[in-house]
Design a protein around this motif. Structure first.
Motif, mmCIF file in Angstrom:
data_model
loop_
_atom_site.group_PDB
_atom_site.id
_atom_site.type_symbol
_atom_site.label_atom_id
_atom_site.label_comp_id
_atom_site.label_asym_id
_atom_site.label_seq_id
_atom_site.Cartn_x
_atom_site.Cartn_y
_atom_site.Cartn_z
ATOM 1 N N ALA A 37 0.813 -1.229 0.000
ATOM 2 C CA ALA A 37 0.000 0.000 0.000
ATOM 3 C C ALA A 37 0.845 1.278 0.000
ATOM 4 C CB ALA A 37 -0.921 -0.002 1.211
ATOM 5 N N GLY A 38 2.090 1.190 0.464
ATOM 6 C CA GLY A 38 2.930 2.377 0.531
ATOM 7 C C GLY A 38 2.575 3.306 1.677
ATOM 8 N N CYS A 39 1.910 2.750 2.679
ATOM 9 C CA CYS A 39 1.565 3.528 3.874
ATOM 10 C C CYS A 39 1.426 2.566 5.051
ATOM 11 C CB CYS A 39 0.277 4.320 3.660
ATOM 12 S SG CYS A 39 -1.175 3.297 3.327
ATOM 13 N N VAL A 251 -16.760 14.608 6.833
ATOM 14 C CA VAL A 251 -16.052 13.646 5.974
ATOM 15 C C VAL A 251 -15.412 14.406 4.818
ATOM 16 C CG1 VAL A 251 -16.340 11.667 4.410
ATOM 17 C CG2 VAL A 251 -17.512 11.700 6.628
ATOM 18 N N SER A 252 -14.133 14.132 4.564
ATOM 19 C CA SER A 252 -13.432 14.924 3.549
ATOM 20 C C SER A 252 -13.619 14.372 2.139
ATOM 21 C CB SER A 252 -11.949 15.030 3.874
ATOM 22 O OG SER A 252 -11.339 13.771 3.785
ATOM 23 N N ASP A 253 -13.877 13.074 2.008
ATOM 24 C CA ASP A 253 -14.050 12.517 0.662
ATOM 25 C C ASP A 253 -14.660 11.124 0.728
ATOM 26 O OD1 ASP A 253 -13.954 12.499 -2.082
ATOM 27 O OD2 ASP A 253 -11.773 12.483 -2.253
ATOM 28 N N ILE A 254 -15.250 10.707 -0.380
ATOM 29 C CA ILE A 254 -15.741 9.336 -0.542
ATOM 30 C C ILE A 254 -15.080 8.773 -1.798
ATOM 31 C CG2 ILE A 254 -17.738 7.845 -0.937
ATOM 32 C CD1 ILE A 254 -19.451 9.852 0.608
ATOM 33 N N LEU A 255 -14.376 7.657 -1.635
ATOM 34 C CA LEU A 255 -13.675 7.017 -2.744
ATOM 35 C C LEU A 255 -14.405 5.738 -3.147
ATOM 36 C CD1 LEU A 255 -9.998 7.361 -1.434
ATOM 37 C CD2 LEU A 255 -11.224 8.908 -2.972
ATOM 38 N N LEU A 256 -14.326 5.400 -4.418
ATOM 39 C CA LEU A 256 -15.031 4.225 -4.937
ATOM 40 C C LEU A 256 -14.070 3.067 -5.222
ATOM 41 C CD1 LEU A 256 -17.471 5.959 -7.459
ATOM 42 C CD2 LEU A 256 -17.965 5.187 -5.125
ATOM 43 N N ALA A 257 -14.617 1.860 -5.155
ATOM 44 C CA ALA A 257 -13.861 0.657 -5.519
ATOM 45 C C ALA A 257 -14.759 -0.247 -6.351
ATOM 46 C CB ALA A 257 -13.375 -0.072 -4.277
ATOM 47 N N THR A 258 -14.196 -0.849 -7.392
ATOM 48 C CA THR A 258 -14.944 -1.790 -8.228
ATOM 49 C C THR A 258 -14.996 -3.161 -7.540
ATOM 50 O OG1 THR A 258 -12.963 -2.543 -9.381
ATOM 51 C CG2 THR A 258 -14.116 -0.617 -10.302
ATOM 52 N N ASP A 259 -15.905 -4.015 -7.988
ATOM 53 C CA ASP A 259 -15.976 -5.359 -7.414
ATOM 54 C C ASP A 259 -14.668 -6.143 -7.561
ATOM 55 O OD1 ASP A 259 -18.504 -4.868 -6.471
ATOM 56 O OD2 ASP A 259 -19.409 -6.654 -7.373
ATOM 57 N N VAL A 276 -10.928 -13.635 8.750
ATOM 58 C CA VAL A 276 -12.133 -13.709 7.927
ATOM 59 C C VAL A 276 -12.827 -12.344 7.916
ATOM 60 C CG1 VAL A 276 -14.427 -14.758 7.727
ATOM 61 C CG2 VAL A 276 -12.468 -16.171 8.375
ATOM 62 N N ILE A 277 -13.058 -11.817 6.722
ATOM 63 C CA ILE A 277 -13.838 -10.587 6.583
ATOM 64 C C ILE A 277 -14.885 -10.785 5.493
ATOM 65 C CG2 ILE A 277 -11.950 -9.078 7.346
ATOM 66 C CD1 ILE A 277 -11.677 -8.287 4.297
ATOM 67 N N GLU A 278 -15.932 -9.956 5.514
ATOM 68 C CA GLU A 278 -16.945 -10.013 4.461
ATOM 69 C C GLU A 278 -16.600 -8.994 3.370
ATOM 70 O OE1 GLU A 278 -20.795 -7.850 6.074
ATOM 71 O OE2 GLU A 278 -19.825 -8.934 7.715
ATOM 72 N N PRO A 279 -17.186 -9.115 2.181
ATOM 73 C CA PRO A 279 -16.808 -8.224 1.086
ATOM 74 C C PRO A 279 -16.929 -6.727 1.430
ATOM 75 C CG PRO A 279 -18.090 -10.043 0.221
ATOM 76 C CD PRO A 279 -18.132 -10.172 1.713
ATOM 77 N N SER A 280 -18.013 -6.339 2.105
ATOM 78 C CA SER A 280 -18.219 -4.924 2.451
ATOM 79 C C SER A 280 -17.046 -4.371 3.248
ATOM 80 C CB SER A 280 -19.503 -4.766 3.274
ATOM 81 O OG SER A 280 -20.594 -5.309 2.583
ATOM 82 N N CYS A 281 -16.482 -5.235 4.049
ATOM 83 C CA CYS A 281 -15.377 -4.898 4.950
ATOM 84 C C CYS A 281 -14.093 -4.565 4.195
ATOM 85 C CB CYS A 281 -15.172 -6.143 5.808
ATOM 86 S SG CYS A 281 -14.090 -5.992 7.157
ATOM 87 N N ALA A 282 -13.938 -5.119 2.980
ATOM 88 C CA ALA A 282 -12.718 -4.945 2.192
ATOM 89 C C ALA A 282 -12.723 -3.668 1.364
ATOM 90 C CB ALA A 282 -12.528 -6.146 1.269
ATOM 91 N N VAL A 283 -13.862 -2.966 1.329
ATOM 92 C CA VAL A 283 -14.003 -1.807 0.446
ATOM 93 C C VAL A 283 -13.005 -0.685 0.774
ATOM 94 C CG1 VAL A 283 -15.614 -0.062 -0.444
ATOM 95 C CG2 VAL A 283 -16.384 -2.416 -0.113
ATOM 96 N N PRO A 284 -12.788 -0.329 2.055
ATOM 97 C CA PRO A 284 -11.801 0.726 2.317
ATOM 98 C C PRO A 284 -10.388 0.387 1.836
ATOM 99 C CG PRO A 284 -13.232 0.460 4.214
ATOM 100 C CD PRO A 284 -13.542 -0.671 3.277
ATOM 101 N N LEU A 285 -9.928 -0.829 2.076
ATOM 102 C CA LEU A 285 -8.590 -1.201 1.595
ATOM 103 C C LEU A 285 -8.548 -1.168 0.070
ATOM 104 C CD1 LEU A 285 -5.683 -2.115 2.086
ATOM 105 C CD2 LEU A 285 -6.512 -4.486 2.130
ATOM 106 N N ALA A 286 -9.626 -1.638 -0.568
ATOM 107 C CA ALA A 286 -9.694 -1.615 -2.032
ATOM 108 C C ALA A 286 -9.591 -0.184 -2.558
ATOM 109 C CB ALA A 286 -10.993 -2.261 -2.511
ATOM 110 N N ALA A 287 -10.308 0.738 -1.912
ATOM 111 C CA ALA A 287 -10.293 2.147 -2.344
ATOM 112 C C ALA A 287 -8.921 2.770 -2.101
ATOM 113 C CB ALA A 287 -11.378 2.920 -1.600
ATOM 114 N N ASN A 291 -6.069 4.269 -4.915
ATOM 115 C CA ASN A 291 -5.686 5.696 -4.829
ATOM 116 C C ASN A 291 -4.423 5.858 -3.986
ATOM 117 O OD1 ASN A 291 -8.272 7.322 -5.904
ATOM 118 N ND2 ASN A 291 -8.993 5.561 -4.739
ATOM 119 N N GLN A 292 -3.410 5.062 -4.289
ATOM 120 C CA GLN A 292 -2.246 4.968 -3.403
ATOM 121 C C GLN A 292 -1.511 6.287 -3.181
ATOM 122 O OE1 GLN A 292 0.497 1.695 -3.696
ATOM 123 N NE2 GLN A 292 -1.097 0.263 -4.314
#
Length: 316
Positions: A37-39, A251-259, A276-287, A291-292
């Motif tokens: 991720a570089g962070c 909130v400063s921004d909302i970022l999107l992630a594809t499936d 174990v995580i559910e798909p909804s849970c992975a959305v922040p890491l995906a976003a 946007n690295q």
């Protein structure tokens, strides 16, 4: 007219109130994911929460704030997901009835969870109108108090306790990320960050296939969800009115992630963190991974919202 939201003292009181109902979930890190991720990422693991999701917090707070008279009649809601189980469990701990209206096509795993916590399931047709009218009938018949899943002050106050723990335990964050569906977790997170560390940037993440919060945020008005299509089944609902007010302010921004990005992030967490995580849970890491440059060199807190996934239907 300006809405009066919970104060920091209210959120701290909620945290005390719900102690018998919740875990103080751990914060985990992964050097391998940090490198990719570089962070530096600090994962607040609500997938280890009671009922397997942050929803335990808001439901417990709402139940505990009821009067004795209200408690005697029980609680009711309509939900096909984590709020249903969370409310059923909170009611059982409080020793009161819970009436849960669930669509007939709700996942069996979710129905089993509600029954396991002693909730009484009333099935309805799988559409919002049927959910709402069935709930009205249940409330009229039982006198139970309706506890909405996200657009409700006591629920937002409870969800805000997650970020309270995160900031107390890891106070040097530059950014906090949370997924957004109805917005209870995001609204509560933004409110807590505003009180405790206003210099922390709060960034939401949303699936591209269910981007009503993103659209609403940029339009400056609520644009209802229509025809959502995403693997992140916990984020299909429309943004709540109270939560939109908090999001606009804090909130400063909302970022999107594809499936495909969500699935890749989900798999990364499974493989590198062994949790174990559910798909909804992975959305922040995906976003974040999409946007690295925005996060490079920062300290980022990510709320892993839940781990209730059908293990027979993993997307990888």
């Amino acid at each position: 007219m300006q809405t009066t939201f919970p104060s920091l003292a209210d959120i701290q009181a909620a945290h005390e109130r719900i102690q018998p109902f919740i875990h103080r979930t751990p914060i985990l890190t992964s050097s391998a994911i940090n490198e990719i991720a570089g962070c530096e990422i600090f994962f607040k693991c609500e997938n280890f929460q009671k009922v397997g999701a942050f929803k335990a917090r808001g439901a417990a707070n709402a139940v505990m704030k009821l009067t004795d008279k209200q408690k005697s009649k029980g609680v009711a809601t309509h939900s096909s997901g984590n709020h249903a189980a969370a409310l059923a469990r909170a009611a059982r701990v409080a020793g009161i009835p819970a009436y849960i209206v669930m669509p007939s096509n709700a996942p069996e795993i979710k129905k089993r969870a509600v029954k396991g916590y002693g909730g009484e399931i009333i099935e309805c047709e799988p559409n919002l109108k049927s959910r709402e009218t069935t709930l009205e009938e249940v409330v009229a018949k039982t006198g139970a108090t309706f506890i909405p899943p996200y657009d409700f002050m006591d629920v937002i106050e409870g969800q805000a306790t997650c970020a309270l723990e995160l900031i107390v335990d890891q106070g040097d964050l530059d950014i906090i990320m949370a997924p957004v569906g109805g917005g209870g977790l995001l609204g509560g997170t933004a409110l807590t960050a505003h009180y405790l560390k206003p210099n922390i940037e709060v960034i939401a993440a949303e699936p591209k296939g269910a981007d009503d919060a993103f659209q609403s945020f940029h339009a400056g008005k609520i644009i209802p969800q229509s025809g959502p299509n995403t693997i992140a089944d916990g984020l299909l609902t429309s943004l709540g009115v109270l939560n939109f007010e908090l999001i606009e302010k804090y909130v400063s921004d909302i970022l999107l992630a594809t499936d495909p990005q969500i699935i890749e992030a989900m798999r990364l967490i499974y493989e590198r963190m062994k949790i174990v995580i559910e798909p909804s849970c992975a959305v922040p890491l995906a976003a974040l991974l999409a946007n690295q440059d925005r996060f490079r060199g920062k300290k980022v807190g990510i709320i892993l919202s839940g781990g209730n996934v059908d293990l027979g239907k993993l997307p990888f």
